[in-house]
Design an enzyme around this catalytic site. Sequence first.
Site, short mmCIF file in Angstrom:
data_model
loop_
_atom_site.label_atom_id
_atom_site.label_comp_id
_atom_site.label_asym_id
_atom_site.label_seq_id
_atom_site.Cartn_x
_atom_site.Cartn_y
_atom_site.Cartn_z
N LYS A 1 0.70 -1.25 0.02
CA LYS A 1 -0.10 0.02 -0.07
C LYS A 1 0.82 1.43 0.13
O LYS A 1 0.48 1.98 -0.95
CB LYS A 1 -0.83 -0.05 1.21
N ARG B 1 -10.03 0.45 8.50
CA ARG B 1 -9.53 -0.95 8.60
C ARG B 1 -10.62 -1.69 9.67
O ARG B 1 -10.35 -2.96 9.89
CB ARG B 1 -8.41 -0.99 9.62
N ARG C 1 -0.19 -9.03 13.26
CA ARG C 1 -0.79 -8.16 12.39
C ARG C 1 -1.62 -8.69 11.13
O ARG C 1 -2.67 -8.28 11.00
CB ARG C 1 0.25 -7.29 11.92
N ARG D 1 11.18 -1.12 11.01
CA ARG D 1 9.96 -0.91 11.99
C ARG D 1 9.98 -1.84 13.00
O ARG D 1 10.22 -3.06 13.04
CB ARG D 1 8.79 -0.97 11.13
N ARG E 1 11.93 -5.42 4.98
CA ARG E 1 11.57 -4.02 4.80
C ARG E 1 12.62 -3.02 5.42
O ARG E 1 12.87 -3.13 6.55
CB ARG E 1 10.27 -3.55 5.14
P1 AP5 Z 1 4.71 -1.66 1.78
O1 AP5 Z 1 4.47 -0.82 0.82
O2 AP5 Z 1 5.48 -0.96 3.14
O3 AP5 Z 1 3.37 -2.57 2.28
P2 AP5 Z 1 2.07 -1.83 3.04
O4 AP5 Z 1 0.93 -2.59 2.63
O5 AP5 Z 1 2.24 -0.37 3.39
O6 AP5 Z 1 2.46 -2.63 4.57
P3 AP5 Z 1 2.39 -1.96 5.95
O7 AP5 Z 1 3.07 -3.03 6.88
O8 AP5 Z 1 2.69 -0.51 6.18
O9 AP5 Z 1 0.87 -2.12 6.20
P4 AP5 Z 1 0.28 -2.37 7.74
O10 AP5 Z 1 -1.20 -2.08 7.19
O11 AP5 Z 1 0.36 -3.47 8.43
O12 AP5 Z 1 0.86 -1.02 8.53
P5 AP5 Z 1 0.53 0.51 9.09
O13 AP5 Z 1 1.68 1.26 8.76
O14 AP5 Z 1 -0.56 0.96 7.96
O15 AP5 Z 1 5.67 -2.99 1.51
C1 AP5 Z 1 6.21 -3.87 2.13
C2 AP5 Z 1 7.35 -4.49 1.77
O16 AP5 Z 1 7.29 -5.00 0.66
C3 AP5 Z 1 8.21 -3.18 1.26
O17 AP5 Z 1 9.81 -3.68 1.72
C4 AP5 Z 1 8.31 -3.22 -0.08
O18 AP5 Z 1 9.48 -2.57 -0.69
C5 AP5 Z 1 8.22 -4.51 -0.50
N1 AP5 Z 1 6.94 -4.59 -1.83
C6 AP5 Z 1 6.19 -3.76 -2.05
N2 AP5 Z 1 5.57 -4.34 -3.11
C7 AP5 Z 1 6.18 -5.32 -3.61
C8 AP5 Z 1 5.99 -5.93 -4.73
N3 AP5 Z 1 4.94 -5.66 -5.62
N4 AP5 Z 1 7.03 -6.92 -4.96
C9 AP5 Z 1 8.07 -7.44 -4.28
N5 AP5 Z 1 8.26 -6.63 -3.01
C10 AP5 Z 1 7.38 -5.28 -3.01
O19 AP5 Z 1 -0.10 0.32 10.23
C11 AP5 Z 1 0.90 -0.02 11.50
C12 AP5 Z 1 0.00 -0.16 12.59
O20 AP5 Z 1 -0.60 1.09 12.98
C13 AP5 Z 1 -1.03 -1.12 12.88
O21 AP5 Z 1 -0.66 -2.57 13.04
C14 AP5 Z 1 -1.91 -0.56 14.01
O22 AP5 Z 1 -1.60 -0.74 15.03
C15 AP5 Z 1 -1.92 0.93 13.57
N6 AP5 Z 1 -2.68 1.41 12.64
C16 AP5 Z 1 -2.57 1.92 11.32
N7 AP5 Z 1 -3.95 2.17 10.99
C17 AP5 Z 1 -4.95 1.97 11.68
C18 AP5 Z 1 -6.30 1.98 11.78
N8 AP5 Z 1 -7.00 2.27 10.49
N9 AP5 Z 1 -7.05 1.56 12.74
C19 AP5 Z 1 -6.36 1.16 13.71
N10 AP5 Z 1 -5.01 1.20 13.94
C20 AP5 Z 1 -4.23 1.51 12.75
MG MG Z 2 2.22 0.89 4.94
#
Ligand code: AP5
Ligand code: MG
Length: 217
Positions: free
Chosen positions: A15, A90, A173, A162, A129
Amino acid sequence: MPAYIVLFGPPGAGKGTQAQAISQKLSLPHISSGDIFRENLKSHTELGKLAETYMSKGNLVPDDVTIAMIRERLTRPDCKNGALLDGFPRTVAQADALAAMLAEFQGGVNAVPFINVPEAVLVERLTGRWTCRAQGHIFHEKNNPPRIAGHCDFDGSELYQRDDDKVETVTNRIRVYFKQSGPLIEYYRQRGVLVEVDGARPIEQVTEDLLAALPTE
Ligand code: AP5
Ligand code: MG
């Protein structure tokens, strides 16, 4: 009318990576709930301290706190034409709250690209990552390595792993995603805005597929 796009998918789906690639092309600001929590954590705000107690375990921050934070962000001037949301909503409660607030802004969710990636690939993506300290640019040690190890290609800042990318936290997660966020697939399918994109392809191909799947004006 403003345009709101919700990038949806499991942790590690890509994402953040895709939002960085398409936000400028769509002229929409990239709003990542996870990034906002991490910025608050870095500057030791009360919100950051509260969020950390949930994030460190891989659990969701409570809905009321998250909804208030996003509402405040969406009222800022840079969102006057809409936003590219990443990581919000979410839960069904968050999706309902988003619909209500966008109706107030004379808008609604226009499209929900669902970046679908098999569970087995997610752990390898997250544990490999590396994220940029200054602005959150995203790299992967194998799939998308920086030109100079340990340094961001875009701003030269230090890359870090992270805290919630440890295997134990990643596993929780993913579990939380299937239980609490999974129902949103049907929620948005029923509303006719879900578009599924194969996220298991190379980064640039996913970007092309995403742009092709988004409604054009
Ligand atoms: P990346 O692009 O970083 O993936 P992502 O989908 O953004 O993954 P996240 O881990 O950021 O998602 P998340 O939803 O768990 O975390 P968030 O920060 O939102 O890519 C991942 C890796 O893969 C990278 O190394 C990249 O280079 C590689 N990659 C990407 N695309 C690729 C491809 N096509 N091929 C190969 N490699 C690839 O949330 C963190 C925390 O915050 C949550 O756990 C929760 O505690 C809190 N939080 C956030 N939002 C909410 C909410 N709405 N409600 C409640 N709690 C929340
Ligand atoms: Mg992300």
